[in-house]
Write a protein that holds these residues in place. Structure first.
Motif, PDB file in Angstrom:
ATOM      1  N   PHE A  43       3.607  -3.069  -1.677  1.00  0.00           N
ATOM      2  CA  PHE A  43       3.477  -4.362  -1.128  1.00  0.00           C
ATOM      3  C   PHE A  43       2.664  -4.535   0.016  1.00  0.00           C
ATOM      4  O   PHE A  43       2.136  -5.706   0.491  1.00  0.00           O
ATOM      5  CB  PHE A  43       4.796  -5.068  -1.010  1.00  0.00           C
ATOM      6  CG  PHE A  43       5.575  -4.660   0.062  1.00  0.00           C
ATOM      7  CD1 PHE A  43       5.655  -5.234   1.222  1.00  0.00           C
ATOM      8  CD2 PHE A  43       6.720  -3.541  -0.306  1.00  0.00           C
ATOM      9  CE1 PHE A  43       6.253  -4.638   2.378  1.00  0.00           C
ATOM     10  CE2 PHE A  43       7.201  -2.973   0.890  1.00  0.00           C
ATOM     11  CZ  PHE A  43       7.257  -3.476   2.188  1.00  0.00           C
ATOM     12  N   TRP A  44       2.551  -3.612   0.709  1.00  0.00           N
ATOM     13  CA  TRP A  44       1.835  -3.757   2.043  1.00  0.00           C
ATOM     14  C   TRP A  44       0.323  -3.568   1.966  1.00  0.00           C
ATOM     15  O   TRP A  44      -0.454  -3.710   2.913  1.00  0.00           O
ATOM     16  CB  TRP A  44       2.371  -2.522   3.134  1.00  0.00           C
ATOM     17  CG  TRP A  44       2.605  -1.300   2.585  1.00  0.00           C
ATOM     18  CD1 TRP A  44       3.705  -0.836   2.123  1.00  0.00           C
ATOM     19  CD2 TRP A  44       1.776  -0.330   2.418  1.00  0.00           C
ATOM     20  NE1 TRP A  44       3.601   0.588   1.690  1.00  0.00           N
ATOM     21  CE2 TRP A  44       2.521   1.050   1.755  1.00  0.00           C
ATOM     22  CE3 TRP A  44       0.551  -0.340   2.462  1.00  0.00           C
ATOM     23  CZ2 TRP A  44       1.747   1.984   1.184  1.00  0.00           C
ATOM     24  CZ3 TRP A  44      -0.243   1.055   2.166  1.00  0.00           C
ATOM     25  CH2 TRP A  44       0.329   2.050   1.741  1.00  0.00           C
ATOM     26  N   ALA A  45      -0.055  -3.440   0.605  1.00  0.00           N
ATOM     27  CA  ALA A  45      -1.284  -3.241   0.430  1.00  0.00           C
ATOM     28  C   ALA A  45      -2.149  -4.483   0.967  1.00  0.00           C
ATOM     29  O   ALA A  45      -3.511  -4.394   1.497  1.00  0.00           O
ATOM     30  CB  ALA A  45      -1.733  -3.448  -0.942  1.00  0.00           C
ATOM     31  N   ARG A  56       0.769  -2.494  11.583  1.00  0.00           N
ATOM     32  CA  ARG A  56       1.963  -3.809  11.676  1.00  0.00           C
ATOM     33  C   ARG A  56       2.904  -3.473  10.646  1.00  0.00           C
ATOM     34  O   ARG A  56       4.178  -3.865  11.023  1.00  0.00           O
ATOM     35  CB  ARG A  56       0.846  -5.054  11.128  1.00  0.00           C
ATOM     36  CG  ARG A  56       0.408  -5.641  12.678  1.00  0.00           C
ATOM     37  CD  ARG A  56       0.141  -7.217  11.678  1.00  0.00           C
ATOM     38  NE  ARG A  56      -0.839  -7.074  10.955  1.00  0.00           N
ATOM     39  CZ  ARG A  56      -2.294  -7.375  11.311  1.00  0.00           C
ATOM     40  NH1 ARG A  56      -2.622  -7.592  12.598  1.00  0.00           N
ATOM     41  NH2 ARG A  56      -3.159  -7.166  10.303  1.00  0.00           N
ATOM     42  N   PHE A  57       2.401  -3.070   9.554  1.00  0.00           N
ATOM     43  CA  PHE A  57       3.702  -2.806   8.564  1.00  0.00           C
ATOM     44  C   PHE A  57       4.654  -1.895   9.010  1.00  0.00           C
ATOM     45  O   PHE A  57       5.907  -2.120   8.944  1.00  0.00           O
ATOM     46  CB  PHE A  57       3.106  -2.454   7.257  1.00  0.00           C
ATOM     47  CG  PHE A  57       4.004  -1.830   6.342  1.00  0.00           C
ATOM     48  CD1 PHE A  57       5.153  -2.382   5.781  1.00  0.00           C
ATOM     49  CD2 PHE A  57       4.212  -0.358   6.151  1.00  0.00           C
ATOM     50  CE1 PHE A  57       5.967  -1.711   4.698  1.00  0.00           C
ATOM     51  CE2 PHE A  57       4.923   0.263   5.197  1.00  0.00           C
ATOM     52  CZ  PHE A  57       6.049  -0.339   4.622  1.00  0.00           C
ATOM     53  N   MET A  98     -11.087  -3.937 -11.069  1.00  0.00           N
ATOM     54  CA  MET A  98     -10.044  -4.316  -9.954  1.00  0.00           C
ATOM     55  C   MET A  98     -10.421  -3.676  -8.563  1.00  0.00           C
ATOM     56  O   MET A  98     -10.956  -2.591  -8.517  1.00  0.00           O
ATOM     57  CB  MET A  98      -8.872  -4.161 -10.526  1.00  0.00           C
ATOM     58  CG  MET A  98      -7.652  -4.618  -9.519  1.00  0.00           C
ATOM     59  SD  MET A  98      -5.989  -3.992 -10.402  1.00  0.00           S
ATOM     60  CE  MET A  98      -5.632  -5.144 -11.768  1.00  0.00           C
ATOM     61  N   SER A  99     -10.156  -4.403  -7.641  1.00  0.00           N
ATOM     62  CA  SER A  99     -10.357  -3.903  -6.230  1.00  0.00           C
ATOM     63  C   SER A  99      -9.265  -2.903  -5.911  1.00  0.00           C
ATOM     64  O   SER A  99      -8.044  -2.952  -6.536  1.00  0.00           O
ATOM     65  CB  SER A  99     -10.364  -5.072  -5.219  1.00  0.00           C
ATOM     66  OG  SER A  99      -8.947  -5.517  -4.764  1.00  0.00           O
ATOM     67  N   ALA A 100      -9.549  -2.104  -5.097  1.00  0.00           N
ATOM     68  CA  ALA A 100      -8.546  -0.982  -4.555  1.00  0.00           C
ATOM     69  C   ALA A 100      -7.553  -1.549  -4.130  1.00  0.00           C
ATOM     70  O   ALA A 100      -6.365  -1.075  -4.348  1.00  0.00           O
ATOM     71  CB  ALA A 100      -9.221  -0.379  -3.601  1.00  0.00           C
ATOM     72  N   ARG A 101      -7.388  -2.909  -3.443  1.00  0.00           N
ATOM     73  CA  ARG A 101      -6.413  -3.317  -2.846  1.00  0.00           C
ATOM     74  C   ARG A 101      -5.541  -3.893  -3.785  1.00  0.00           C
ATOM     75  O   ARG A 101      -4.222  -3.834  -3.657  1.00  0.00           O
ATOM     76  CB  ARG A 101      -6.667  -4.527  -2.006  1.00  0.00           C
ATOM     77  CG  ARG A 101      -5.961  -4.759  -0.715  1.00  0.00           C
ATOM     78  CD  ARG A 101      -6.561  -5.750   0.435  1.00  0.00           C
ATOM     79  NE  ARG A 101      -7.754  -6.210  -0.186  1.00  0.00           N
ATOM     80  CZ  ARG A 101      -8.460  -6.920   0.965  1.00  0.00           C
ATOM     81  NH1 ARG A 101      -8.063  -6.964   1.955  1.00  0.00           N
ATOM     82  NH2 ARG A 101      -9.596  -7.598   0.660  1.00  0.00           N
ATOM     83  N   GLY A 118      10.640   0.245  -1.746  1.00  0.00           N
ATOM     84  CA  GLY A 118      11.057   0.697  -0.449  1.00  0.00           C
ATOM     85  C   GLY A 118      10.062   2.101  -0.040  1.00  0.00           C
ATOM     86  O   GLY A 118       9.805   2.897  -1.003  1.00  0.00           O
ATOM     87  N   TRP A 119       9.709   2.155   1.067  1.00  0.00           N
ATOM     88  CA  TRP A 119       8.950   3.502   1.625  1.00  0.00           C
ATOM     89  C   TRP A 119       9.619   3.960   2.783  1.00  0.00           C
ATOM     90  O   TRP A 119      10.091   3.480   3.563  1.00  0.00           O
ATOM     91  CB  TRP A 119       7.433   3.115   1.920  1.00  0.00           C
ATOM     92  CG  TRP A 119       6.748   2.469   0.806  1.00  0.00           C
ATOM     93  CD1 TRP A 119       6.540   1.402   0.177  1.00  0.00           C
ATOM     94  CD2 TRP A 119       5.617   3.277   0.184  1.00  0.00           C
ATOM     95  NE1 TRP A 119       5.657   1.358  -0.995  1.00  0.00           N
ATOM     96  CE2 TRP A 119       5.171   2.362  -0.822  1.00  0.00           C
ATOM     97  CE3 TRP A 119       5.149   4.630   0.413  1.00  0.00           C
ATOM     98  CZ2 TRP A 119       4.241   2.891  -1.742  1.00  0.00           C
ATOM     99  CZ3 TRP A 119       4.205   5.114  -0.392  1.00  0.00           C
ATOM    100  CH2 TRP A 119       3.839   4.325  -1.626  1.00  0.00           C
TER     101      TRP A 119
END
Length: 230
Positions: free
Chosen positions: A12-14, A124-125, A1-4, A79-80
DNA sequence: TCATTAAATTGTT
DNA sequence: AACAATTTAATGA
């Protein structure tokens, strides 16, 4: 699986990040579990990490000079928070308490700063999140002057389901009516009435210890029951 | 698994 | 704020 894809499970901002950025972000993130009621970080601490709520619910608040517990905001899963203190490299201004058993992701400060200084997507995030929060605070000041408790409760619940800040929140949240009251700045009894009212209108469904949102759009725009029908 | 008890949450005054 | 009613959790047979 990719890191992303791996990162996407907890952040979610990945999708805003490149594969390399995601890989580096992942390396700087650790996971930690907190029991319900335990403090994650105290006001004044130098908590050297950016914090993501993976599951559970975190309360942001302070203790007043009289020892009263003041709840400022709730942060739902997805949330972050804490980028402000990280960027300015200063002590935390508020207490963070896990309201439920909560699983969090901690991004080490160097990793955060690296993303902040190099990744366009990450910024952007951050800007989107800050923008959304400012909107919330403006709204809070605005309706703080019209003291309709039903509206206050409606807004605060709606904010917990803000799709920009918490896209992974789902449609229900575990909160007692007392916690709803603390969050909304009304008494438990008032929260009880407000929740009943909102449920009668079909906006939410109240269960013991949890609340489900049925109509997030109308809930966020709820402006109280007009005395005279329009 | 069921019954008993304690604790938490909710509905009312 | 105080009280009663209800639901859930914990305990032990």
């Amino acid at each position: 699986m990719s890191a992303r894809d791996e990162l996407r499970k907890i952040a979610f901002w990945a999708h805003e990040l490149s594969e390399e950025e995601a890989a580096r972000a992942l390396k700087g993130i650790t996971r930690r579990q907190y029991d319900a009621g335990s403090t994650i970080c105290h006001k004044g601490d130098n908590f050297n990490a950016w914090l993501g709520v993976v599951s559970g619910l975190v309360k942001l608040g302070t203790v007043s000079s009289e020892g009263k517990d003041i709840t400022l905001a709730g942060v739902a899963r997805g949330g972050w928070l804490g980028e402000g203190s990280l960027i300015k490299n200063e002590a935390r201004k508020y207490d963070l308490v896990a309201l439920r058993d909560t699983s969090v992701a901690l991004m080490a400060r160097p990793t955060f700063m690296w993303l902040f200084e190099t990744s366009v997507g990450f910024n952007r995030f951050l800007v989107r999140q800050l923008n959304e929060r400012i909107g919330q605070f403006i709204a809070m000041v605005e309706y703080d002057r019209m003291l309709d408790p039903d509206v206050r409760v409606a807004r605060h619940i709606a904010w917990l389901f803000n799709p920009v800040l918490y896209p992974d929140a789902g449609d229900s949240i575990d909160m007692t009516q007392e916690e709803v009251g603390l969050l909304s700045g009304v008494g438990r009894q008032t929260a009880n009435k407000a929740l009943a009212q909102l449920e009668a209108l079909g906006l939410i469904v109240v269960q013991r210890g949890s609340i489900s949102v049925r109509d997030p759009v109308r809930l966020a725009r709820f402006e109280g029951e007009p005395k005279k029908a329009r």
